[in-house]
Each structure stands twice: as C-alpha cells, then as structure tokens.
Motif scaffolding. Structure first.
Motif, PDB file in Angstrom:
ATOM      1  N   LYS A  60     -59.896  24.080  30.693  1.00 42.16           N
ATOM      2  CA  LYS A  60     -60.507  24.590  32.043  1.00 42.16           C
ATOM      3  C   LYS A  60     -60.011  24.360  33.250  1.00 42.16           C
ATOM      4  N   ALA A  61     -59.454  23.066  33.585  1.00 43.04           N
ATOM      5  CA  ALA A  61     -58.538  22.743  34.784  1.00 43.04           C
ATOM      6  C   ALA A  61     -57.409  23.524  34.644  1.00 43.04           C
ATOM      7  N   LEU A  62     -56.768  24.118  33.578  1.00 42.15           N
ATOM      8  CA  LEU A  62     -55.554  25.042  33.806  1.00 42.15           C
ATOM      9  C   LEU A  62     -56.151  26.223  33.842  1.00 42.15           C
ATOM     10  N   GLU A  63     -57.062  26.809  33.310  1.00 43.68           N
ATOM     11  CA  GLU A  63     -57.656  28.316  33.575  1.00 43.68           C
ATOM     12  C   GLU A  63     -57.983  28.276  35.042  1.00 43.68           C
ATOM     13  N   ILE A  64     -58.580  27.232  35.654  1.00 45.04           N
ATOM     14  CA  ILE A  64     -58.981  27.584  36.992  1.00 45.04           C
ATOM     15  C   ILE A  64     -57.703  27.552  37.900  1.00 45.04           C
ATOM     16  N   VAL A  65     -56.562  26.790  37.611  1.00 42.17           N
ATOM     17  CA  VAL A  65     -55.382  27.025  38.304  1.00 42.17           C
ATOM     18  C   VAL A  65     -54.851  28.335  38.290  1.00 42.17           C
ATOM     19  N   ARG A  66     -54.912  28.930  37.194  1.00 42.66           N
ATOM     20  CA  ARG A  66     -54.504  30.183  36.951  1.00 42.66           C
ATOM     21  C   ARG A  66     -55.445  31.259  37.416  1.00 42.66           C
ATOM     22  N   ASP A  67     -56.722  31.044  37.200  1.00 49.38           N
ATOM     23  CA  ASP A  67     -57.599  32.286  37.800  1.00 49.38           C
ATOM     24  C   ASP A  67     -57.786  32.242  39.314  1.00 49.38           C
ATOM     25  N   GLU A  68     -57.741  31.182  39.746  1.00 48.40           N
ATOM     26  CA  GLU A  68     -58.227  30.809  41.386  1.00 48.40           C
ATOM     27  C   GLU A  68     -56.599  31.103  41.991  1.00 48.40           C
ATOM     28  N   LYS A  69     -55.495  31.216  41.283  1.00 49.63           N
ATOM     29  CA  LYS A  69     -54.190  31.497  41.773  1.00 49.63           C
ATOM     30  C   LYS A  69     -53.773  30.192  42.777  1.00 49.63           C
ATOM     31  N   LEU A  70     -53.966  28.933  42.478  1.00 50.53           N
ATOM     32  CA  LEU A  70     -53.847  28.034  43.327  1.00 50.53           C
ATOM     33  C   LEU A  70     -52.354  27.788  43.701  1.00 50.53           C
ATOM     34  N   PHE A  71     -51.402  28.196  42.899  1.00 47.37           N
ATOM     35  CA  PHE A  71     -50.199  28.163  43.231  1.00 47.37           C
ATOM     36  C   PHE A  71     -49.887  28.872  44.503  1.00 47.37           C
ATOM     37  N   GLN A  72     -50.433  30.089  44.583  1.00 47.75           N
ATOM     38  CA  GLN A  72     -50.063  30.910  45.782  1.00 47.75           C
ATOM     39  C   GLN A  72     -50.726  30.468  46.852  1.00 47.75           C
ATOM     40  N   ASN A  73     -51.778  29.595  46.669  1.00 41.66           N
ATOM     41  CA  ASN A  73     -52.594  29.165  47.868  1.00 41.66           C
ATOM     42  C   ASN A  73     -51.863  27.988  48.341  1.00 41.66           C
ATOM     43  N   ALA A  74     -51.281  27.193  47.569  1.00 41.45           N
ATOM     44  CA  ALA A  74     -50.750  25.994  47.657  1.00 41.45           C
ATOM     45  C   ALA A  74     -49.149  26.218  48.569  1.00 41.45           C
ATOM     46  N   ARG A  75     -48.602  27.296  48.064  1.00 46.63           N
ATOM     47  CA  ARG A  75     -47.335  28.058  48.824  1.00 46.63           C
ATOM     48  C   ARG A  75     -47.723  28.368  50.207  1.00 46.63           C
ATOM     49  N   SER A  76     -48.592  29.144  50.385  1.00 50.35           N
ATOM     50  CA  SER A  76     -48.976  29.981  51.579  1.00 50.35           C
ATOM     51  C   SER A  76     -49.279  28.894  52.789  1.00 50.35           C
ATOM     52  N   LEU A  77     -50.416  28.071  52.081  1.00 52.49           N
ATOM     53  CA  LEU A  77     -50.833  27.049  53.197  1.00 52.49           C
ATOM     54  C   LEU A  77     -49.934  25.836  53.501  1.00 52.49           C
ATOM     55  N   GLY A  78     -49.045  25.608  52.497  1.00 56.43           N
ATOM     56  CA  GLY A  78     -47.927  24.529  52.766  1.00 56.43           C
ATOM     57  C   GLY A  78     -47.112  24.892  53.641  1.00 56.43           C
ATOM     58  N   ALA A  79     -46.681  26.398  53.845  1.00 56.68           N
ATOM     59  CA  ALA A  79     -45.865  26.946  54.749  1.00 56.68           C
ATOM     60  C   ALA A  79     -46.382  26.703  56.022  1.00 56.68           C
ATOM     61  N   ILE A  80     -47.688  27.192  56.297  1.00 58.75           N
ATOM     62  CA  ILE A  80     -48.455  27.148  57.724  1.00 58.75           C
ATOM     63  C   ILE A  80     -48.457  25.694  57.911  1.00 58.75           C
ATOM     64  N   PHE A  81     -48.702  24.813  57.255  1.00 63.17           N
ATOM     65  CA  PHE A  81     -48.763  23.300  57.749  1.00 63.17           C
ATOM     66  C   PHE A  81     -47.609  22.911  58.242  1.00 63.17           C
ATOM     67  N   ARG A  82     -46.612  22.985  57.423  1.00 61.65           N
ATOM     68  CA  ARG A  82     -45.064  22.710  57.764  1.00 61.65           C
ATOM     69  C   ARG A  82     -44.693  23.335  59.109  1.00 61.65           C
ATOM     70  N   SER A  83     -44.771  24.559  59.340  1.00 61.66           N
ATOM     71  CA  SER A  83     -44.594  25.296  60.522  1.00 61.66           C
ATOM     72  C   SER A  83     -44.918  24.750  61.882  1.00 61.66           C
ATOM     73  N   LYS A  84     -46.377  24.603  61.511  1.00 65.90           N
ATOM     74  CA  LYS A  84     -47.244  23.889  62.801  1.00 65.90           C
ATOM     75  C   LYS A  84     -46.771  22.560  62.886  1.00 65.90           C
ATOM     76  N   ILE A  85     -46.720  21.759  61.989  1.00 66.16           N
ATOM     77  CA  ILE A  85     -46.403  20.509  62.255  1.00 66.16           C
ATOM     78  C   ILE A  85     -44.980  20.378  62.927  1.00 66.16           C
ATOM     79  N   GLU A  86     -43.944  21.070  62.441  1.00 62.62           N
ATOM     80  CA  GLU A  86     -42.753  21.098  62.910  1.00 62.62           C
ATOM     81  C   GLU A  86     -42.670  21.318  64.316  1.00 62.62           C
ATOM     82  N   VAL A  87     -43.630  22.504  64.851  1.00 63.22           N
ATOM     83  CA  VAL A  87     -43.679  22.640  66.333  1.00 63.22           C
ATOM     84  C   VAL A  87     -44.178  21.615  67.069  1.00 63.22           C
ATOM     85  N   TYR A  88     -45.163  20.926  66.517  1.00 58.24           N
ATOM     86  CA  TYR A  88     -45.457  19.688  67.046  1.00 58.24           C
ATOM     87  C   TYR A  88     -44.377  18.693  67.244  1.00 58.24           C
TER      88      TYR A  88
END
Ligand code: PLP
Length: 424
Positions: free
Chosen positions: A313-341
């Motif tokens: 189930k845990a793996l199905e959720i990772v796939r179905d909720e596309k968690l890798f895409q979310n990690a990728r895009s939110l990570g980019a936002i996090f690093r760019s904002k903190i880098e500005v800071y």
C-alpha cells in the motif's frame, strides 16, 4: 512547559535509556504533514521520522491495510507460507525492477543482509579466498547501529567503546572516484561497494552529478557489487523513485533511462511502510540473491503478512499520489527561496539537497548550540526540525505537503532565522 509534557519527558528520563536527545516536545497525534503535541498545539513535521513518513502521518489507506490485516493474520513466521508475502514480493520486485526481494524489518537489518549476501556472493561466485572478502564503504557513512555496521562508521559517538569491531571493511572518501579506482586496482578481494546515493545523516551531502555513474562503471569493470543504501534517499524522497534514478521521475523503475544507475543490491527501509510499521527489504537479481539458501539467513518477523500489505500500500500511494513529482517541485521551491534568504544572511551558510531531502548549514561551529536553538525557536513557531552533526538542520517534510503549505513553512523558517541574525 506544561505538566503533561513534563510528565512524559520525566518518565523517559527516569525509566528509559538515554540513547537519544529529543527536542522537548511530546507528540500525541499525527495526520498528513501535521503532528500535535499533548496540549493540542499543531506543528508542521519537517523531519518525517528521518524520511520514514514520506506518505504523511497515518495515511488512511495504509492504516486501513494495517488494521485489517492485523485482525486477520499478523504473523506466521517463515516456517509456513502466508497468502500476502508472495503477492508483495511480486509487486515490489516489478515496481523496482529486480528479480527477488528479501524481507526484513529495520534498516540496519537490511544493511546487514546486504553485507551477508555480498560476502557469500564473493566467496561462491567471485571465488574470493575464505575470510578475505572486503566491502568498501565511505567516510561519514551512516548505515545503522548494529555491531558490524558501527565497525565501519567514523563517527566517534556511534563507535567508541563498542569494539572489538568487525573486520572486512575499507573506508574511502565519499564522492571520490579516484580513491575508488585506486582501491579497486590495489585490492583484489573486494566484493561490494556500499554507498548512500546522498549522504543523509552526515548532513545531506549530494555527490557530483556523475559520481554514481562512475561508481557503477568501476564496479562493473572490477566485478564488484554496487550496493545502494536507499533507506533514507529512496521511495520518492529525492524527487525520483530512487536517488539512483537520477533525473528520471517516472513511476516505475526502468532500464530505459540513461540517468538510472542500477545497483546490484538495493536496500530499502523507512518509507517502505510509510512510517506505520518497521519494514525493510533487500532487492537483487537471481544470480546474486540465489546464493542465499534455506537456513542461511532469516528473521521471525521479516515478511509477515501485515508488513507485506502495508509495504504494498505504501508503494501504491507513492505511485498514485505522484509523490516524486511533488518532492521534486516543492524541493526546488524550498531551495530557491532559502537561497535567496541565504544571500542576505550571515547566519545561513548554505542550503543543499535534492527533492525534499534538504539541509541548511548554519554559519557556526559544529560544537555550537545555534542550530539547536534555532530548532527550539522553529518549534515555538510551529515547525519541527532537528539538527544533525551540530550546525546542520535537516528539512524533510512528508511528501504530501502542498505548495501553499510549503510557502507557509518557508515563511516560518525565514522568520525564525531572522530572530537569530543579530548574533552574527
Ligand atoms: C536510517 C538509516 C539506516 C538505518 O535504519 P534503521 O531502521 O534505523 O535501522 C540505514 N541507512 C540509512 C542511509 C539510513 O538513513
């Protein structure tokens, strides 16, 4: 602190071994990206139990699988078959693209398992002389807490006074291709190279983009098993299914992607259960895994039916909720904002990481308590994070965080940093 929280803290203080130094917060509830303390105060969880809770706290589908299976059949041991393990093994091996899976419970056990498989493979397939097998590891590695694993740690706190240490390991620098090449050429009895694709506990150190490719090439050339410990980096945390997937963000492990550096042995744990239950696994192809025969390795709880349905189930959720895409895009936002800071800050030295496995290095000595005090202030401001190695703060929220929540969290984090700027 109120009396309820101090009660729980003093109970642990008095009756528990002091092998951790927790932040002074006592949690009693979790849901998604949030946890609540005993007074009902709500926090963003930016540790996620060291990346075990990638799918978010108490994911309803995982909890349902766990509850239903534990009411039906919880443990048979491997003395008998159960009607869940084979289905899980089929699912997970297809998911990650390996022939076979060996189920264990904790991360350290899975690392131990990989070490045993690699050594046995070395003696039986590579024909290394008995007792001579060597496994190459990296400086500042973290692979768990067992006697053998701490034997090749170079963290004095993890290691001191726990000897005698297990022989058979050689350490080289992380991200050092030349050192790997040198040891492979010098030493003929090497069976495996055990490596974290990103060093987590050490402080989120990402190697050069070509590092894993060089590792893979060198391992192939020298008939050495490439053993990837993805216990912390795996299962969508870094923005792809595995960190060894590189730039690929598809939902299936596959051979097509050029960036995919397929390990010979893959070690998983932590988020394999979404943080509900200890589930770990070692994956490899037949020619490697088949060196293990009945009676040669095992675990009473490994591969139990609850673990099997929870991990599926845990793996199905990772796939179905596309968690890798979310990690990728939110990570980019996090690093760019903190880098500005960071550019305008004397306090923040660096932000680094991949996907939602990130760290901020504070401009102070590892012995200073600055990062700890920042984490206390973050806690006050409603966000939980923990320092690693003194002056590094790890920021690893559940991967179900939304973009608007991420902006709120960046706000909390920068606001908190500002409270400390005047000291620098
Ligand atoms: C957490 C971790 C381990 C150990 O897992 P446990 O479940 O705590 O035994 C091993 N390797 C890596 C990279 C880890 O992050």
């Amino acid at each position: 602190m109120d009396s309820s929280a101090s009660l729980h803290i003093s109970l642990e203080e008095k009756h528990g071994a002091h092998n951790y130094h927790p932040l002074p917060v006592v949690l009693s509830k979790g849901k998604g990206v949030f946890v609540w303390d005993v007074n009902g105060k709500k926090y963003f969880d930016f540790l996620s139990s060291y990346s075990a809770v990638n799918q978010g706290h108490c994911h309803p589908e995982i909890t349902k699988a766990l509850t239903e299976q534990s009411q039906t059949l919880s443990l048979t041991s491997r003395a008998f078959y159960n009607d869940k393990l084979g289905l899980y093994e089929k699912f997970a091996t297809e998911f990650f693209g390996f022939d076979k899976l060996l189920p264990m419970n904790t991360g350290a056990e899975a690392v131990e398992t990989a070490i045993k498989i690699a050594r046995k493979w070395g003696y039986e397939k590579k024909k290394i002389p008995q007792e001579k097998a060597i496994i190459v590891v990296c400086e500042n590695n973290f692979h768990g807490r067992t006697t053998t694993i701490i034997s090749f740690s170079n963290d004095p706190i993890a290691k001191e006074n726990f000897g005698p240490y297990t022989p058979g390991f050689v350490k080289i620098g992380y991200n050092d291709v030349a050192a790997l090449k040198t040891i492979f050429e010098k030493e003929k009895n090497i069976v495996g190279f055990l490596v974290e694709p990103i060093q987590g506990e050490a402080g989120i150190y990402t190697p050069d983009p070509s590092y894993l490719q060089s590792v893979k090439t060198l391992c192939n050339e020298h008939n050495v098993l490439f053993i990837a410990d993805e216990i912390q980096t795996g299962i969508a945390r870094t923005g792809s299914l595995l960190a060894v997937c590189g730039n690929c963000s598809c939902e299936q492990q596959c051979e097509r992607q050029e960036s995919y550096q397929r390990p010979d042995i893959l070690i998983l744990g932590k988020a394999l259960s979404g943080g509900t239950y200890p589930v770990s696994a070692v994956l490899a192809d037949d020619e490697i895994m088949n060196v293990i025969k009945p009676g040669q390795h095992g675990s009473t709880f490994g591969g139990n039916p609850v673990a099997a349905v929870v991990a599926t189930k845990a793996l199905e959720i990772v796939r179905d909720e596309k968690l890798f895409q979310n990690a990728r895009s939110l990570g980019a936002i996090f690093r760019s904002k903190i880098e500005v800071y960071a550019k305008s800050s004397k306090l923040v030295k660096e932000v680094r990481g991949k996907g939602l496995l990130n760290a901020v290095e504070v401009n102070d000595t590892p012995e200073s308590d600055t990062a700890w005090n920042i984490c206390l202030a973050l806690m006050e401001n409603g966000l939980l994070a923990k320092p690693t190695h003194g002056n590094i703060i790890r920021f690893t929220p559940p991967l179900v965080l939304t973009e608007s929540e991420m902006h709120i969290c960046i706000e909390i984090i920068t606001k908190t940093f500002k409270q400390f700027e005047h000291r620098f």
